[in-house]
Design a protein around this motif. Structure first.
Motif, PDB file in Angstrom:
ATOM      1  N   PHE A   1       0.835  -1.202   0.000  1.00  0.00           N
ATOM      2  CA  PHE A   1       0.000   0.000   0.000  1.00  0.00           C
ATOM      3  C   PHE A   1       0.873   1.256   0.000  1.00  0.00           C
ATOM      4  O   PHE A   1       0.582   2.226  -0.711  1.00  0.00           O
ATOM      5  N   LEU A   2       1.940   1.224   0.782  1.00  0.00           N
ATOM      6  CA  LEU A   2       2.887   2.337   0.793  1.00  0.00           C
ATOM      7  C   LEU A   2       3.496   2.528  -0.591  1.00  0.00           C
ATOM      8  O   LEU A   2       3.597   3.651  -1.088  1.00  0.00           O
ATOM      9  N   TRP A   3       3.866   1.426  -1.228  1.00  0.00           N
ATOM     10  CA  TRP A   3       4.428   1.518  -2.576  1.00  0.00           C
ATOM     11  C   TRP A   3       3.387   2.024  -3.572  1.00  0.00           C
ATOM     12  O   TRP A   3       3.716   2.771  -4.486  1.00  0.00           O
ATOM     13  N   ASP A   4       2.149   1.596  -3.416  1.00  0.00           N
ATOM     14  CA  ASP A   4       1.090   2.064  -4.321  1.00  0.00           C
ATOM     15  C   ASP A   4       0.874   3.569  -4.209  1.00  0.00           C
ATOM     16  O   ASP A   4       0.407   4.200  -5.157  1.00  0.00           O
ATOM     17  N   SER A   5       1.196   4.125  -3.037  1.00  0.00           N
ATOM     18  CA  SER A   5       1.055   5.569  -2.867  1.00  0.00           C
ATOM     19  C   SER A   5       2.243   6.324  -3.458  1.00  0.00           C
ATOM     20  O   SER A   5       2.263   7.548  -3.433  1.00  0.00           O
ATOM     21  N   GLY A   6       3.232   5.583  -3.974  1.00  0.00           N
ATOM     22  CA  GLY A   6       4.383   6.213  -4.610  1.00  0.00           C
ATOM     23  C   GLY A   6       5.544   6.487  -3.675  1.00  0.00           C
ATOM     24  O   GLY A   6       6.455   7.227  -4.020  1.00  0.00           O
ATOM     25  N   HIS A   7       5.539   5.879  -2.488  1.00  0.00           N
ATOM     26  CA  HIS A   7       6.592   6.109  -1.509  1.00  0.00           C
ATOM     27  C   HIS A   7       7.368   4.820  -1.247  1.00  0.00           C
ATOM     28  O   HIS A   7       6.869   3.723  -1.477  1.00  0.00           O
ATOM     29  N   GLY A   8       8.571   4.979  -0.701  1.00  0.00           N
ATOM     30  CA  GLY A   8       9.336   3.829  -0.222  1.00  0.00           C
ATOM     31  C   GLY A   8      10.075   3.055  -1.286  1.00  0.00           C
ATOM     32  O   GLY A   8      10.347   1.870  -1.092  1.00  0.00           O
ATOM     33  N   PHE A   9      10.432   3.678  -2.389  1.00  0.00           N
ATOM     34  CA  PHE A   9      11.115   2.964  -3.466  1.00  0.00           C
ATOM     35  C   PHE A   9      12.634   3.065  -3.416  1.00  0.00           C
ATOM     36  O   PHE A   9      13.308   2.427  -4.221  1.00  0.00           O
TER      37      PHE A   9
END
Length: 138
Positions: free
Chosen positions: A96-104
């Protein structure tokens, strides 16, 4: 005859990359474990359905379920189900965090992968310790 060297070269190359080429990364392992826990949750949900059905059917069916769940193997299965549920949930939050565009960022990806594993084990142990403590078994 003209295709013989092409066919020989095609047979010598691997069809797809193998683990010998790619070093297993923590995020790769957590992706695999996330899929495995998803499958385990399917079977764990069958156990949950058995528990609910046994409670609805009557005292004898419920006693049979509880005898199975209270056995050593039953507790191990329930412990594994608890861990799979928590691990899958934390993995879902990571996605979910990745889907929001964060944590890459690569460091963040590794921290999240390790955090998912460590937190899932810790939360499972806390839940089981608290449960046994409330029941007076410890």
């Amino acid at each position: 005859m003209a295709d013989a060297p092409v066919e020989a070269a095609a047979r010598q190359r691997p069809l797809s990359p193998h683990l010998g080429i790619y070093k297993p990364l923590m995020s790769m392992m957590m992706s695999i474990v996330h899929r495995i826990t998803g499958v385990a949750l399917f079977f764990g949900t069958l156990i949950l359905a058995w528990w609910l059905a046994a409670a609805a059917i009557g005292p004898d069916a419920y006693a049979t379920f509880m005898a199975t769940a209270d056995s050593t193997i039953g507790r191990l299965v329930l412990f594994g189900y608890t861990w799979a549920l928590i691990h899958h949930m934390l993995g879902g939050l990571r996605h979910f965090l990745w889907d929001s565009g964060h944590g890459f960022a690569l460091r963040t990806v590794d921290v999240l992968a390790w955090g998912t594993l460590i937190c899932s084990i810790t939360l499972t142990l806390v839940i089981w310790f608290a449960t046994f403590r409330m029941m007076g078994a410890m």
